[in-house]
Scaffold this motif. Structure first.
Motif, PDB file in Angstrom:
ATOM      1  N   PRO A 156     -15.634   9.201   2.207  1.00  0.00           N
ATOM      2  CA  PRO A 156     -14.593   9.602   1.250  1.00  0.00           C
ATOM      3  C   PRO A 156     -13.366   8.698   1.330  1.00  0.00           C
ATOM      4  O   PRO A 156     -12.977   8.237   2.402  1.00  0.00           O
ATOM      5  N   VAL A 157     -12.756   8.451   0.175  1.00  0.00           N
ATOM      6  CA  VAL A 157     -11.560   7.623   0.076  1.00  0.00           C
ATOM      7  C   VAL A 157     -10.359   8.566  -0.056  1.00  0.00           C
ATOM      8  O   VAL A 157     -10.050   9.045  -1.149  1.00  0.00           O
ATOM      9  N   VAL A 158      -9.727   8.876   1.061  1.00  0.00           N
ATOM     10  CA  VAL A 158      -8.582   9.776   1.039  1.00  0.00           C
ATOM     11  C   VAL A 158      -7.361   8.991   0.554  1.00  0.00           C
ATOM     12  O   VAL A 158      -7.006   7.963   1.133  1.00  0.00           O
ATOM     13  N   ARG A 159      -6.745   9.475  -0.504  1.00  0.00           N
ATOM     14  CA  ARG A 159      -5.599   8.773  -1.081  1.00  0.00           C
ATOM     15  C   ARG A 159      -4.510   8.594  -0.016  1.00  0.00           C
ATOM     16  O   ARG A 159      -4.024   9.564   0.560  1.00  0.00           O
ATOM     17  N   PRO A 160      -4.117   7.342   0.246  1.00  0.00           N
ATOM     18  CA  PRO A 160      -3.128   7.104   1.303  1.00  0.00           C
ATOM     19  C   PRO A 160      -1.701   7.351   0.821  1.00  0.00           C
ATOM     20  O   PRO A 160      -1.409   7.255  -0.384  1.00  0.00           O
ATOM     21  N   SER A 161      -0.832   7.654   1.763  1.00  0.00           N
ATOM     22  CA  SER A 161       0.591   7.803   1.477  1.00  0.00           C
ATOM     23  C   SER A 161       1.365   6.710   2.184  1.00  0.00           C
ATOM     24  O   SER A 161       0.900   6.134   3.174  1.00  0.00           O
ATOM     25  N   GLY A 162       2.546   6.434   1.674  1.00  0.00           N
ATOM     26  CA  GLY A 162       3.395   5.423   2.287  1.00  0.00           C
ATOM     27  C   GLY A 162       4.640   5.204   1.451  1.00  0.00           C
ATOM     28  O   GLY A 162       4.924   5.948   0.500  1.00  0.00           O
ATOM     29  N   GLN A 163       5.377   4.185   1.811  1.00  0.00           N
ATOM     30  CA  GLN A 163       6.568   3.825   1.045  1.00  0.00           C
ATOM     31  C   GLN A 163       6.182   2.999  -0.176  1.00  0.00           C
ATOM     32  O   GLN A 163       5.306   2.153  -0.107  1.00  0.00           O
ATOM     33  N   ARG A 164       6.896   3.269  -1.274  1.00  0.00           N
ATOM     34  CA  ARG A 164       6.724   2.441  -2.473  1.00  0.00           C
ATOM     35  C   ARG A 164       8.071   2.353  -3.175  1.00  0.00           C
ATOM     36  O   ARG A 164       8.886   3.274  -3.088  1.00  0.00           O
ATOM     37  N   LYS A 165       8.328   1.262  -3.832  1.00  0.00           N
ATOM     38  CA  LYS A 165       9.605   1.067  -4.524  1.00  0.00           C
ATOM     39  C   LYS A 165       9.359   0.286  -5.805  1.00  0.00           C
ATOM     40  O   LYS A 165       8.937  -0.871  -5.776  1.00  0.00           O
ATOM     41  N   ALA A 166       9.606   0.925  -6.913  1.00  0.00           N
ATOM     42  CA  ALA A 166       9.506   0.252  -8.206  1.00  0.00           C
ATOM     43  C   ALA A 166      10.707  -0.671  -8.376  1.00  0.00           C
ATOM     44  O   ALA A 166      11.776  -0.419  -7.798  1.00  0.00           O
ATOM     45  N   PRO A 167      10.574  -1.752  -9.142  1.00  0.00           N
ATOM     46  CA  PRO A 167      11.680  -2.701  -9.305  1.00  0.00           C
ATOM     47  C   PRO A 167      12.981  -2.054  -9.765  1.00  0.00           C
ATOM     48  O   PRO A 167      14.067  -2.490  -9.377  1.00  0.00           O
ATOM     49  N   ALA A 168      12.902  -0.999 -10.562  1.00  0.00           N
ATOM     50  CA  ALA A 168      14.117  -0.373 -11.089  1.00  0.00           C
ATOM     51  C   ALA A 168      14.719   0.658 -10.141  1.00  0.00           C
ATOM     52  O   ALA A 168      15.833   1.146 -10.380  1.00  0.00           O
ATOM     53  N   ASP A 169      13.989   1.009  -9.076  1.00  0.00           N
ATOM     54  CA  ASP A 169      14.497   2.022  -8.146  1.00  0.00           C
ATOM     55  C   ASP A 169      15.548   1.434  -7.220  1.00  0.00           C
ATOM     56  O   ASP A 169      15.456   0.275  -6.804  1.00  0.00           O
ATOM     57  N   ASP A 170      16.517   2.265  -6.842  1.00  0.00           N
ATOM     58  CA  ASP A 170      17.561   1.823  -5.919  1.00  0.00           C
ATOM     59  C   ASP A 170      17.079   1.827  -4.478  1.00  0.00           C
ATOM     60  O   ASP A 170      17.567   1.044  -3.653  1.00  0.00           O
ATOM     61  N   ALA A 171      16.130   2.710  -4.153  1.00  0.00           N
ATOM     62  CA  ALA A 171      15.653   2.844  -2.779  1.00  0.00           C
ATOM     63  C   ALA A 171      14.186   3.245  -2.794  1.00  0.00           C
ATOM     64  O   ALA A 171      13.696   3.792  -3.794  1.00  0.00           O
ATOM     65  N   PRO A 172      13.481   2.993  -1.700  1.00  0.00           N
ATOM     66  CA  PRO A 172      12.063   3.375  -1.655  1.00  0.00           C
ATOM     67  C   PRO A 172      11.889   4.886  -1.572  1.00  0.00           C
ATOM     68  O   PRO A 172      12.781   5.609  -1.117  1.00  0.00           O
ATOM     69  N   THR A 173      10.757   5.359  -2.009  1.00  0.00           N
ATOM     70  CA  THR A 173      10.360   6.751  -1.867  1.00  0.00           C
ATOM     71  C   THR A 173       9.079   6.814  -1.043  1.00  0.00           C
ATOM     72  O   THR A 173       8.418   5.797  -0.816  1.00  0.00           O
ATOM     73  N   PHE A 174       8.718   8.018  -0.605  1.00  0.00           N
ATOM     74  CA  PHE A 174       7.492   8.198   0.181  1.00  0.00           C
ATOM     75  C   PHE A 174       6.594   9.187  -0.534  1.00  0.00           C
ATOM     76  O   PHE A 174       7.049  10.206  -1.059  1.00  0.00           O
ATOM     77  N   GLY A 175       5.303   8.891  -0.523  1.00  0.00           N
ATOM     78  CA  GLY A 175       4.346   9.819  -1.105  1.00  0.00           C
ATOM     79  C   GLY A 175       3.005   9.156  -1.318  1.00  0.00           C
ATOM     80  O   GLY A 175       2.802   7.975  -0.971  1.00  0.00           O
ATOM     81  N   PRO A 176       2.040   9.887  -1.881  1.00  0.00           N
ATOM     82  CA  PRO A 176       0.714   9.317  -2.144  1.00  0.00           C
ATOM     83  C   PRO A 176       0.805   8.136  -3.105  1.00  0.00           C
ATOM     84  O   PRO A 176       1.609   8.137  -4.032  1.00  0.00           O
ATOM     85  N   THR A 177      -0.020   7.136  -2.863  1.00  0.00           N
ATOM     86  CA  THR A 177      -0.034   5.987  -3.762  1.00  0.00           C
ATOM     87  C   THR A 177      -0.339   6.419  -5.193  1.00  0.00           C
ATOM     88  O   THR A 177      -1.166   7.305  -5.431  1.00  0.00           O
ATOM     89  N   GLN A 178       0.340   5.812  -6.117  1.00  0.00           N
ATOM     90  CA  GLN A 178       0.100   6.049  -7.533  1.00  0.00           C
ATOM     91  C   GLN A 178      -0.716   4.918  -8.159  1.00  0.00           C
ATOM     92  O   GLN A 178      -1.012   4.964  -9.348  1.00  0.00           O
TER      93      GLN A 178
END
Length: 399
Positions: A156-178
């Protein structure tokens, strides 16, 4: 020809004979060889304890002479009817066995060898800059992955979580990969190690590499884009790498050897394969999403060959170990229907794939199943199969 009643068009004929590890009710894990719709129990057929260890490592470590000797023995057994009485009792239907990870993975290295993929991904991850980094045409770029998360097809491929930051975001967020993605790749399994401090030359591939498998290096593109500068992939890759259960012997791909794409810059001598028989391989992969064919990546278009990858991997004196796995990186061709990842197929979400029933996909959703298969010309004139590597996406788990 074989005395076996092989299914029409089987990719597991006598000119293939891929190795794997299986178990059945009442038996421990052991080595087998796929023939048609059956697996030949090598421990029972040969009486050699090397096939009872639960992985291919001990046999692979014996080296090319042992590999060739067993292959010749198996070919004789399966083509000469005189051996039928001895061999047939040790054939088990594939439908009745469980397939396991074929090797104990020592180290895992993933390369970035398809120019078409590198250019397209460069446009996505580094917009406004040249798609290829200055070093790409001079050396096979790669990263060291996590051997402990290499798993057999079907895991099974369990959806991983981690930090991600879109170019327009001021700071990174944490959560499941989108942006969970696939990477259709070809992997190479090392059978014989090398001494620390001694590079392996371009001509050394067949002396060290036992065989070839399929790889899906699952990728979380949003985690990857945020973390990969300056040291490269980490959590966006290390959660899972899936491999096919069958390892096709390198010698079975002799008829698939082709020249690689033309080089655009002179290569340093340790990578220059113009004076050797090159190791391009005519392998055609197919990527299916929920059963629908979405891509047919051609491995023959891969810029850097396995021999060049191995030479570069060891040129600094790094030692090889039995069970090392190195993979090609995503295989992509020049056409839209030849891309080996969703980030390319959907243009990073700008042009989602349209599936039957009107469903669309830019990246993988929970419940999606990916299946990668591949075939290549065989020495018998038909095509041999590299099997399949599959995985179904499950929802992220709470920490």
């Amino acid at each position: 020809m074989s005395w076996l009643d092989l299914p029409p068009g089987t990719g597991f004929g006598v000119d293939n004979l891929p190795y794997g590890v299986f178990s059945a009710p009442g038996t421990a894990r052991r080595t087998g060889v796929a023939v048609g719709d059956a697996v030949l129990d090598l421990a029972a057929a040969t009486g050699d304890d090397v096939h009872t260890t639960g992985s291919l490592n001990a046999f692979m470590a014996r080296g090319p002479r042992a590999w060739a000797a067993l292959r010749a023995q198996l070919t004789g057994w399966l083509t000469d009817p005189a051996h039928r009485g001895r061999v047939e009792p040790h054939l088990r239907p594939l439908s009745e066995v469980v397939l396991h990870l074929p090797v104990e993975v020592a180290d895992y290295v993933d390369f970035y060898s398809s120019r078409h993929h590198a250019e397209e991904l460069g446009r996505v991850l580094r917009p406004g800059t040249p798609p290829l980094t200055p070093n790409w045409l001079h050396l096979p770029i790669g990263y060291h992955g996590r051997a402990g998360t290499v798993a057999v097809s079907g895991t099974p491929v369990v959806r991983p979580s981690g930090q991600r930051k879109a170019p327009a975001d001021d700071a990174p967020t944490f959560g499941p990969t989108q942006r969970l993605d696939v990477e259709a790749e070809v992997g190479f399994v090392v059978g014989v190690g090398s001494d620390l401090g001694t590079p392996v030359p371009l001509t050394g591939l067949a002396e060290h590499v036992f065989g070839v498998c399929l790889v899906n290096d699952w990728s979380a593109r949003d985690l990857q884009a945020w973390e990969y500068v300056p040291l490269g992939p980490f959590l966006g890759k290390s959660f899972l790498t899936s491999v096919s259960p069958w390892v096709v012997p390198l010698v079975a791909l002799e008829a698939a050897r082709v020249p690689p794409p033309a080089r655009e810059v002179p290569l340093l001598p340790y990578l220059d394969d113009t004076l050797t028989e090159p190791w391009g391989l005519d392998i055609t992969l197919e990527v299916r999403l929920d059963g629908e064919l979405v891509s047919r990546p051609p491995f023959a278009s891969t810029y850097w060959t396995a021999a060049q990858q191995l030479a570069h991997l060891t040129v600094n004196g790094a030692a090889l170990r039995t069970g090392d796995l190195f993979a090609s990186g995503t295989v992509s061709g020049p056409e839209d229907g030849q891309r080996g990842s969703l980030v390319e197929l959907s243009r990073a979400g700008e042009r989602p794939l349209v599936l039957p029933g009107g469903r669309t996909r830019s990246f993988l959703e929970d419940g999606d199943e990916v299946r990668i298969t591949a075939t290549a010309p065989g020495t018998g004139g038909g095509r041999i199969s590299l099997g399949e590597v599959t995985g179904r996406v499950e929802a992220a788990r709470a920490s």
